[in-house]
Design a protein around this motif. Structure first.
Motif, PDB file in Angstrom:
ATOM      1  N   LEU A 648       0.840  -1.205   0.000  1.00 58.31           N
ATOM      2  CA  LEU A 648       0.000   0.000   0.000  1.00 58.31           C
ATOM      3  C   LEU A 648       0.878   1.259   0.000  1.00 58.31           C
ATOM      4  O   LEU A 648       0.557   2.248  -0.670  1.00 58.31           O
ATOM      5  CB  LEU A 648      -0.926  -0.013   1.217  1.00 58.31           C
ATOM      6  CG  LEU A 648      -1.957  -1.145   1.268  1.00 58.31           C
ATOM      7  CD1 LEU A 648      -2.748  -1.079   2.559  1.00 58.31           C
ATOM      8  CD2 LEU A 648      -2.896  -1.075   0.071  1.00 58.31           C
ATOM      9  N   GLU A 649       1.995   1.196   0.732  1.00 59.65           N
ATOM     10  CA  GLU A 649       2.893   2.356   0.778  1.00 59.65           C
ATOM     11  C   GLU A 649       3.556   2.578  -0.581  1.00 59.65           C
ATOM     12  O   GLU A 649       3.680   3.718  -1.042  1.00 59.65           O
ATOM     13  CB  GLU A 649       3.955   2.141   1.859  1.00 59.65           C
ATOM     14  CG  GLU A 649       4.864   3.353   2.051  1.00 59.65           C
ATOM     15  CD  GLU A 649       5.890   3.146   3.154  1.00 59.65           C
ATOM     16  OE1 GLU A 649       6.805   3.976   3.274  1.00 59.65           O
ATOM     17  OE2 GLU A 649       5.783   2.138   3.887  1.00 59.65           O
ATOM     18  N   ARG A 650       3.961   1.492  -1.253  1.00 67.22           N
ATOM     19  CA  ARG A 650       4.572   1.629  -2.585  1.00 67.22           C
ATOM     20  C   ARG A 650       3.583   2.259  -3.569  1.00 67.22           C
ATOM     21  O   ARG A 650       3.937   3.145  -4.350  1.00 67.22           O
ATOM     22  CB  ARG A 650       5.016   0.262  -3.103  1.00 67.22           C
ATOM     23  CG  ARG A 650       6.303  -0.256  -2.497  1.00 67.22           C
ATOM     24  CD  ARG A 650       6.933  -1.332  -3.353  1.00 67.22           C
ATOM     25  NE  ARG A 650       6.146  -2.553  -3.429  1.00 67.22           N
ATOM     26  CZ  ARG A 650       6.265  -3.583  -2.590  1.00 67.22           C
ATOM     27  NH1 ARG A 650       7.137  -3.526  -1.590  1.00 67.22           N
ATOM     28  NH2 ARG A 650       5.532  -4.660  -2.749  1.00 67.22           N
ATOM     29  N   LEU A 651       2.350   1.791  -3.521  1.00 64.10           N
ATOM     30  CA  LEU A 651       1.332   2.330  -4.424  1.00 64.10           C
ATOM     31  C   LEU A 651       1.092   3.813  -4.144  1.00 64.10           C
ATOM     32  O   LEU A 651       0.962   4.628  -5.064  1.00 64.10           O
ATOM     33  CB  LEU A 651       0.028   1.540  -4.275  1.00 64.10           C
ATOM     34  CG  LEU A 651       0.070   0.085  -4.763  1.00 64.10           C
ATOM     35  CD1 LEU A 651      -1.151  -0.677  -4.285  1.00 64.10           C
ATOM     36  CD2 LEU A 651       0.158   0.032  -6.287  1.00 64.10           C
ATOM     37  N   ASP A 652       1.073   4.160  -2.869  1.00 68.56           N
ATOM     38  CA  ASP A 652       0.845   5.558  -2.500  1.00 68.56           C
ATOM     39  C   ASP A 652       2.006   6.440  -2.968  1.00 68.56           C
ATOM     40  O   ASP A 652       1.788   7.555  -3.463  1.00 68.56           O
ATOM     41  CB  ASP A 652       0.667   5.655  -0.980  1.00 68.56           C
ATOM     42  CG  ASP A 652       0.394   7.076  -0.530  1.00 68.56           C
ATOM     43  OD1 ASP A 652      -0.636   7.645  -0.949  1.00 68.56           O
ATOM     44  OD2 ASP A 652       1.213   7.635   0.230  1.00 68.56           O
ATOM     45  N   GLN A 653       3.218   5.961  -2.843  1.00 69.38           N
ATOM     46  CA  GLN A 653       4.379   6.745  -3.259  1.00 69.38           C
ATOM     47  C   GLN A 653       4.388   7.000  -4.761  1.00 69.38           C
ATOM     48  O   GLN A 653       4.924   8.004  -5.216  1.00 69.38           O
ATOM     49  CB  GLN A 653       5.657   6.019  -2.835  1.00 69.38           C
ATOM     50  CG  GLN A 653       5.910   6.054  -1.328  1.00 69.38           C
ATOM     51  CD  GLN A 653       7.120   5.229  -0.928  1.00 69.38           C
ATOM     52  OE1 GLN A 653       7.670   4.480  -1.740  1.00 69.38           O
ATOM     53  NE2 GLN A 653       7.555   5.372   0.326  1.00 69.38           N
ATOM     54  N   HIS A 654       3.767   6.104  -5.524  1.00 68.54           N
ATOM     55  CA  HIS A 654       3.704   6.281  -6.976  1.00 68.54           C
ATOM     56  C   HIS A 654       2.421   7.005  -7.399  1.00 68.54           C
ATOM     57  O   HIS A 654       2.143   7.116  -8.607  1.00 68.54           O
ATOM     58  CB  HIS A 654       3.785   4.924  -7.687  1.00 68.54           C
ATOM     59  CG  HIS A 654       5.180   4.381  -7.754  1.00 68.54           C
ATOM     60  ND1 HIS A 654       5.791   3.747  -6.687  1.00 68.54           N
ATOM     61  CD2 HIS A 654       6.114   4.394  -8.763  1.00 68.54           C
ATOM     62  CE1 HIS A 654       7.006   3.378  -7.034  1.00 68.54           C
ATOM     63  NE2 HIS A 654       7.237   3.769  -8.294  1.00 68.54           N
ATOM     64  N   GLY A 655       1.646   7.488  -6.432  1.00 70.49           N
ATOM     65  CA  GLY A 655       0.435   8.246  -6.749  1.00 70.49           C
ATOM     66  C   GLY A 655      -0.679   7.405  -7.345  1.00 70.49           C
ATOM     67  O   GLY A 655      -1.526   7.924  -8.098  1.00 70.49           O
ATOM     68  N   ARG A 657      -4.108   5.398  -7.220  1.00 69.26           N
ATOM     69  CA  ARG A 657      -5.352   5.329  -6.443  1.00 69.26           C
ATOM     70  C   ARG A 657      -5.694   3.860  -6.198  1.00 69.26           C
ATOM     71  O   ARG A 657      -5.779   3.069  -7.151  1.00 69.26           O
ATOM     72  CB  ARG A 657      -6.512   6.021  -7.165  1.00 69.26           C
ATOM     73  CG  ARG A 657      -6.283   7.512  -7.364  1.00 69.26           C
ATOM     74  CD  ARG A 657      -7.570   8.211  -7.802  1.00 69.26           C
ATOM     75  NE  ARG A 657      -8.129   7.635  -9.012  1.00 69.26           N
ATOM     76  CZ  ARG A 657      -7.760   7.961 -10.230  1.00 69.26           C
ATOM     77  NH1 ARG A 657      -6.785   8.846 -10.418  1.00 69.26           N
ATOM     78  NH2 ARG A 657      -8.342   7.409 -11.286  1.00 69.26           N
ATOM     79  N   VAL A 658      -5.905   3.504  -4.942  1.00 70.53           N
ATOM     80  CA  VAL A 658      -6.125   2.105  -4.562  1.00 70.53           C
ATOM     81  C   VAL A 658      -7.603   1.884  -4.265  1.00 70.53           C
ATOM     82  O   VAL A 658      -8.220   2.644  -3.506  1.00 70.53           O
ATOM     83  CB  VAL A 658      -5.277   1.735  -3.327  1.00 70.53           C
ATOM     84  CG1 VAL A 658      -5.596   0.315  -2.874  1.00 70.53           C
ATOM     85  CG2 VAL A 658      -3.791   1.877  -3.651  1.00 70.53           C
TER      86      VAL A 658
END
Length: 675
Positions: A648-655, A657-658
């Protein structure tokens, strides 16, 4: 000239009041209604709206842990003035229990075609769900209605007894096999106690030589029948309408007009509980009677057997026409032979219901006759269930509006308020608008909520691809979603690998939905149940590898992995690239990081993360290469900690939307439309 007091105005005013409680913007319609119906509409509106605002249904404290002794009836209980729905597996039988658990709000609809638990419970006056973690049975709960039910089924075979209980009392428990037959035959309404049953009861008592006292006797027996069968919305509506007419006949005032009685019953039910408007049974009951009241009095039928046949057919059509969009929206099919089948079924029901009511008093004496008639009805339902069905997906609000706009001109003609030629023209315009609106085909990707598992539907401009189907118990949910989304057949079915949380639900899909081609991971052995199920239905099967490419609708499907058999099932999972005429989606199955390193995907709009968000997948390098805007995670309650915080943190760092199915329910990503 003073306008007489109108039950119709009272009912319409109450209806608008209940609607405004749900959608305040509808208040703009109030002046038009008051001008049309006058003081009765204003009174009905004010009373129902005031009832909802001043005495709203209280909300229980969500999140509170609850423990104590509770009385359970039909899956519900009471706690500190709140009526609560119980959630426990298996469901708790009626009785007294020591329960421990927590309170939560009802869930909105999680999938297309799924149950909207929140609306369903709100219609019954319930705003909380008691999730039971521990249950200890203390005592059974005696059912005072049980002796009557035993008399009703005495001497009958089990299947016939269940059907007769449905006909006479509306009890569908035990009808798991028979009820779908009645649905597909267009006869399910016979198993819902309604005006038909009340009419048979009142007509039977009206034959007694008691003068006007027979009307009082029928009026007094209505509450007893409500108690015995249970106050369903349709039975309550029918009892209110019949009670008004019976009271008028007893007092020498004559029977209440259908529209007046319908309006008064509508007002009284909404005054009792404005939220009842959300119930499907409530909606179907009132619309069916409205159709009958609008059509039948306007028809000039011939006498004799021909008139009886035409009248029966007209009654069936009149009751069905207002219901069609609701039935298609909620059940995704409509039996096309229903009007004709009802011509044969209604005489049987007209005999079975009075005989069943009489059997409540006489027990097994009438069993042979009831058994014979009920078996004839069952045989009719069995035969008619094989008839043609109109399949349709969920109906949008504009779709409902267009349908009823098209239906309005013919009804006005029957009432003598409009000429046929103009009516035909006006009815054609909404139909054409509806056809035009359905012309462009969607390009979208659905991540269905199947608990901890994957099920993705790609609609690619006129053809559909289903990728995985969750666990076996989720199969029915997936089929309902396909029906709701208007999917009559699948161009391609994909099982990414043999894990149960991916392929299990596909067994039900293969049983219910036509499939053009199945793509299965090379990890599936030839004796696998899914392989055998597909072969038994003569579905072509491919075990594709890297480079396999298919044209699907306006888009395409490409297999990026595996190049051949792998060491384990996850490593051998099918990795797919879906092209939606430009935008692309990368579906990673459950492949680990070492497989992701060997992939060469292009930039994509959507990524379905690997292995429900496991820390071993959807790594930094893959996100850098694909640059997705949206990430989909099929996940439910699980002991593995999925999705992992690092993912989840990796996805957030790449902007990115989850969207998670455990939090968002089914997720739709719309890419556009294809013409």
């Amino acid at each position: 000239m003073r306008r007489p007091f109108s039950g119709v105005g009272l009912g319409l005013g109450g209806l608008l009041g209940a609607l405004v409680l749900l959608h305040p913007l509808l208040l703009a319609l109030a002046p038009l209604l008051f001008l049309w119906q006058g003081v009765p509409a204003l009174l009905g509106f004010a009373l129902v709206l005031g009832r909802g605002l001043l005495l709203p249904l209280p909300e229980p404290p969500y999140g509170v842990r609850v423990e104590g002794v509770f009385t359970v009836r039909e899956g519900f209980t009471q706690w500190e003035g709140h009526r609560l729905r119980l959630k426990h597996f298996p469901p708790l039988a009626d009785g007294v229990y020591r329960l421990k658990g927590y309170l939560a709000p009802p869930q909105p609809r999680r999938n297309p075609g799924g149950l909207d638990e929140r609306a369903w419970l709100l219609a019954q006056g319930v705003r909380g769900v008691f999730h039971v973690e521990q249950a200890e049975a203390l005592a059974p709960l005696p059912d005072p209605r049980a002796p009557w039910r035993e008399r009703l089924t005495a001497g009958l075979s089990p299947q016939v007894g269940e059907v007769v209980e449905g006909l006479v009392l509306g009890d569908k428990r035990g009808l798991e096999d028979a009820y779908p037959l009645f649905q597909k035959a267009g006869l399910a309404h016979l198993l819902a106690v309604s005006g038909q049953n009340v009419g048979y009861l009142a007509a039977t008592l009206a034959l007694l030589p008691l003068g006007r006292w027979r009307y009082l006797l029928a009026l007094l027996l209505l509450p007893a029948y409500l108690w015995l069968a249970g106050p369903s919305p349709s039975l309550l509506r029918a009892s209110l309408m019949a009670g008004l007419s019976l009271l008028g006949l007893f007092l020498g005032l004559g029977a209440a007009g259908v529209f007046q009685a319908l309006g008064l019953a509508l007002f009284l039910q909404l005054l009792l509980r404005p939220e009842a408007l959300l119930g499907l049974g409530f909606q179907l009951s009132y619309l069916a009677v409205l159709g009958l009241a609008l059509v039948l009095p306007a028809l000039a039928l011939p006498s004799g057997a021909r008139g009886w046949l035409l009248g029966g057919l007209a009654a069936s059509l009149a009751a069905q026409l207002p219901l069609i969009p609701l039935l298609l929206h909620h059940f995704a099919f409509l039996p096309l032979l229903a009007p004709l089948v009802n011509l044969l079924a209604l005489p049987l029901a007209a005999l079975l219901v009075p005989l069943g009511l009489l059997k409540l008093l006489l027990g097994g004496v009438l069993a042979p006759l009831v058994e014979t008639l009920a078996r004839a009805l069952l045989a009719l339902a069995q035969a008619a269930s094989q008839g043609p069905l109109l399949r349709w997906g969920e109906v949008s609000p504009p779709g409902f509006a267009l349908y009823y706009l098209a239906l309005l001109p013919p009804f006005l003609v029957l009432r003598g308020l409009f000429p046929w030629r103009k009516a035909l023209l006006l009815a054609t315009l909404p139909v054409l608008a509806g056809l035009a609106a359905g012309w462009p085909k969607p390009l979208d990707l659905w991540a269905l909520d199947v608990g901890h598992g994957d099920a993705l539907l790609a609609r690619m401009g006129g053809a559909e691809v289903l990728v995985d189907g969750g666990r076996p118990e989720q199969g029915e949910k997936v089929v309902r979603a396909l029906r709701a989304l208007g999917v009559e057949a699948l161009e391609v079915l994909v099982a990414t690998h043999p894990d149960a949380d991916h392929h299990g639900g596909l067994l039900k899909v293969a049983e219910e939905v036509p499939i053009g081609l199945a793509l299965l991971s090379p990890a599936f052995p030839k004796e696998h149940p899914l392989v055998q199920a597909l072969q038994s239905r003569k579905v072509p099967i491919l075990f594709p590898g890297t480079g396999t490419r298919l044209r699907v609708g306006k888009g395409s499907l490409e297999v990026l992995w595996p190049p051949g058999p792998q060491a384990d099932d996850n490593q051998g999972g099918l990795v797919l690239l879906l092209d939606f005429v430009g935008p692309k989606a990368l579906l990673l199955a459950d492949v680990p990081g070492e497989v992701e390193e060997r992939l060469t995907p292009p930039q994509v709009a959507v990524v379905k993360v690997s292995h429900h968000g496991s820390r071993t997948g959807t790594d930094e390098d893959l996100l850098e290469r694909t640059r997705p805007q949206v990430a989909l995670i099929g996940v439910g309650r699980n002991p593995h900690g999925h999705p992992h915080p690092e993912v989840l943190e990796r996805l957030d760092q790449h902007g990115v939307r989850v969207y998670r199915t455990d939090q968002n329910g089914a997720v739709r990503v719309l890419f556009g439309y294809a013409w």
